[in-house]
Motif scaffolding. Structure first.
Motif, PDB file in Angstrom:
ATOM      1  N   LYS A   7       0.848  -1.189   0.000  1.00  0.00           N
ATOM      2  CA  LYS A   7       0.000   0.000   0.000  1.00  0.00           C
ATOM      3  C   LYS A   7       0.881   1.236   0.000  1.00  0.00           C
ATOM      4  N   THR A   8       0.403   2.260  -0.675  1.00  0.00           N
ATOM      5  CA  THR A   8       1.127   3.524  -0.695  1.00  0.00           C
ATOM      6  C   THR A   8       0.111   4.656  -0.899  1.00  0.00           C
ATOM      7  N   HIS A   9       0.603   5.834  -1.141  1.00  0.00           N
ATOM      8  CA  HIS A   9      -0.293   6.974  -1.318  1.00  0.00           C
ATOM      9  C   HIS A   9       0.437   8.052  -2.106  1.00  0.00           C
ATOM     10  N   PHE A  10      -0.345   8.979  -2.644  1.00  0.00           N
ATOM     11  CA  PHE A  10       0.273  10.145  -3.278  1.00  0.00           C
ATOM     12  C   PHE A  10      -0.694  11.311  -3.187  1.00  0.00           C
ATOM     13  N   ILE A  62       4.231   5.722  -9.186  1.00  0.00           N
ATOM     14  CA  ILE A  62       3.527   6.732  -8.385  1.00  0.00           C
ATOM     15  C   ILE A  62       4.257   8.078  -8.429  1.00  0.00           C
ATOM     16  N   ASP A  63       5.574   8.036  -8.533  1.00  0.00           N
ATOM     17  CA  ASP A  63       6.353   9.285  -8.601  1.00  0.00           C
ATOM     18  C   ASP A  63       5.933  10.154  -9.791  1.00  0.00           C
ATOM     19  N   LYS A  64       5.381   9.507 -10.832  1.00  0.00           N
ATOM     20  CA  LYS A  64       4.931  10.276 -12.001  1.00  0.00           C
ATOM     21  C   LYS A  64       3.652  11.056 -11.692  1.00  0.00           C
ATOM     22  N   LEU A  65       2.970  10.680 -10.602  1.00  0.00           N
ATOM     23  CA  LEU A  65       1.715  11.345 -10.225  1.00  0.00           C
ATOM     24  C   LEU A  65       1.882  12.264  -9.019  1.00  0.00           C
ATOM     25  N   ASP A  66       2.790  11.890  -8.138  1.00  0.00           N
ATOM     26  CA  ASP A  66       2.888  12.556  -6.836  1.00  0.00           C
ATOM     27  C   ASP A  66       3.228  14.048  -6.979  1.00  0.00           C
ATOM     28  N   HIS A  67       2.416  14.868  -6.322  1.00  0.00           N
ATOM     29  CA  HIS A  67       2.587  16.327  -6.330  1.00  0.00           C
ATOM     30  C   HIS A  67       2.533  16.933  -7.733  1.00  0.00           C
ATOM     31  N   ASP A  69      -0.175  18.217 -10.970  1.00  0.00           N
ATOM     32  CA  ASP A  69      -1.526  18.480 -11.444  1.00  0.00           C
ATOM     33  C   ASP A  69      -1.795  17.436 -12.530  1.00  0.00           C
ATOM     34  N   LEU A  70      -2.623  16.468 -12.221  1.00  0.00           N
ATOM     35  CA  LEU A  70      -2.774  15.318 -13.121  1.00  0.00           C
ATOM     36  C   LEU A  70      -3.282  15.735 -14.496  1.00  0.00           C
ATOM     37  N   ASN A  71      -4.040  16.815 -14.535  1.00  0.00           N
ATOM     38  CA  ASN A  71      -4.576  17.268 -15.832  1.00  0.00           C
ATOM     39  C   ASN A  71      -3.498  17.746 -16.791  1.00  0.00           C
ATOM     40  N   THR A  72      -2.305  18.020 -16.277  1.00  0.00           N
ATOM     41  CA  THR A  72      -1.235  18.493 -17.164  1.00  0.00           C
ATOM     42  C   THR A  72      -0.416  17.332 -17.735  1.00  0.00           C
ATOM     43  N   LEU A  73      -0.612  16.118 -17.218  1.00  0.00           N
ATOM     44  CA  LEU A  73       0.205  14.987 -17.669  1.00  0.00           C
ATOM     45  C   LEU A  73      -0.337  14.449 -18.994  1.00  0.00           C
ATOM     46  N   PRO A  74       0.575  14.076 -19.916  1.00  0.00           N
ATOM     47  CA  PRO A  74       0.136  13.621 -21.239  1.00  0.00           C
ATOM     48  C   PRO A  74      -0.897  12.497 -21.180  1.00  0.00           C
ATOM     49  N   TRP A  75      -0.697  11.561 -20.252  1.00  0.00           N
ATOM     50  CA  TRP A  75      -1.588  10.388 -20.177  1.00  0.00           C
ATOM     51  C   TRP A  75      -3.045  10.794 -19.937  1.00  0.00           C
ATOM     52  N   PHE A  89      -3.791   3.845 -15.101  1.00  0.00           N
ATOM     53  CA  PHE A  89      -2.429   4.348 -15.311  1.00  0.00           C
ATOM     54  C   PHE A  89      -1.428   3.542 -14.465  1.00  0.00           C
ATOM     55  N   ILE A  90      -1.782   3.338 -13.203  1.00  0.00           N
ATOM     56  CA  ILE A  90      -0.875   2.607 -12.299  1.00  0.00           C
ATOM     57  C   ILE A  90      -0.758   1.152 -12.760  1.00  0.00           C
ATOM     58  N   PHE A  91      -1.886   0.557 -13.131  1.00  0.00           N
ATOM     59  CA  PHE A  91      -1.878  -0.845 -13.571  1.00  0.00           C
ATOM     60  C   PHE A  91      -0.946  -1.019 -14.774  1.00  0.00           C
ATOM     61  N   GLU A  92      -1.103  -0.163 -15.761  1.00  0.00           N
ATOM     62  CA  GLU A  92      -0.267  -0.265 -16.972  1.00  0.00           C
ATOM     63  C   GLU A  92       1.210  -0.058 -16.646  1.00  0.00           C
ATOM     64  N   GLY A  93       1.470   0.952 -15.799  1.00  0.00           N
ATOM     65  CA  GLY A  93       2.866   1.274 -15.448  1.00  0.00           C
ATOM     66  C   GLY A  93       3.524   0.134 -14.688  1.00  0.00           C
TER      67      GLY A  93
END
Ligand SMILES: Nc1nc2c(c(=O)[nH]1)N=C([C@H](O)[C@H](O)COP(=O)(O)OP(=O)(O)OP(=O)(O)O)CN2
Ligand SMILES: [Zn+2]
Length: 123
Positions: A7-10, A62-67, A69-75, A89-93
């Protein structure tokens, strides 16, 4: 059969395009994440997958998401950054990084709060 999880969090910001309500406005969450891997057999240390390895892989994703703005990420340009799409996203990664010798990715859980979330099992 062994289902092994970490388990983790972001923390992140997002807004949901076309959402008919407040979630269309920018806001943040502390998402909680659980990643579960299934192993049929154990290695000579008695492990399906070393927690250490699983944590390292999940952290890389998770580091790709942490802190961010998710709306700015290409995915998330084509897909709204809902918890469902975050789980995808996490599943694929994680799938891409998981060694494919003994274990397979079973499911990803994403929770926005302690009382709401989802499980994603892949396509
Ligand atoms: N299935 C999903 N439903 C919703 C998602 C989601 O990702 N998947 N996301 C949201 C928004 O992110 C929103 O921030 C959370 O909504 P909500 O629970 O309504 O938040 P509130 O703090 O306003 O909750 P109240 O209990 O109504 O105060 C929405 N839905
Ligand atoms: Zn939200």
């Amino acid at each position: 059969m062994y289902d092994i999880f970490i388990k983790t969090h972001f923390a992140g910001a997002h807004h949901l395009r076309d959402y008919p309500g407040d979630c269309e406005k920018p806001h943040g969450h502390n998402w909680k994440v659980e990643v579960m891997v299934r192993a049929a057999e154990l290695d000579n240390c008695g492990m399906g997958i070393d927690f250490k390895i699983l944590k390292r892989i999940v952290k890389e994703v998770i580091d790709k998401l942490d802190h961010h703005d998710l709306n700015t990420l290409p995915w998330f340009q084509e897909k709204n950054p809902s918890s469902e799409h975050i789980a995808e996203f996490i599943f694929e990664g994680v799938s891409d990084l998981l060694p494919d010798d003994n274990c397979s990715l079973q499911r990803v859980m994403v929770m926005e709060t302690d009382s709401q979330g989802l499980y994603y099992y892949g396509k």
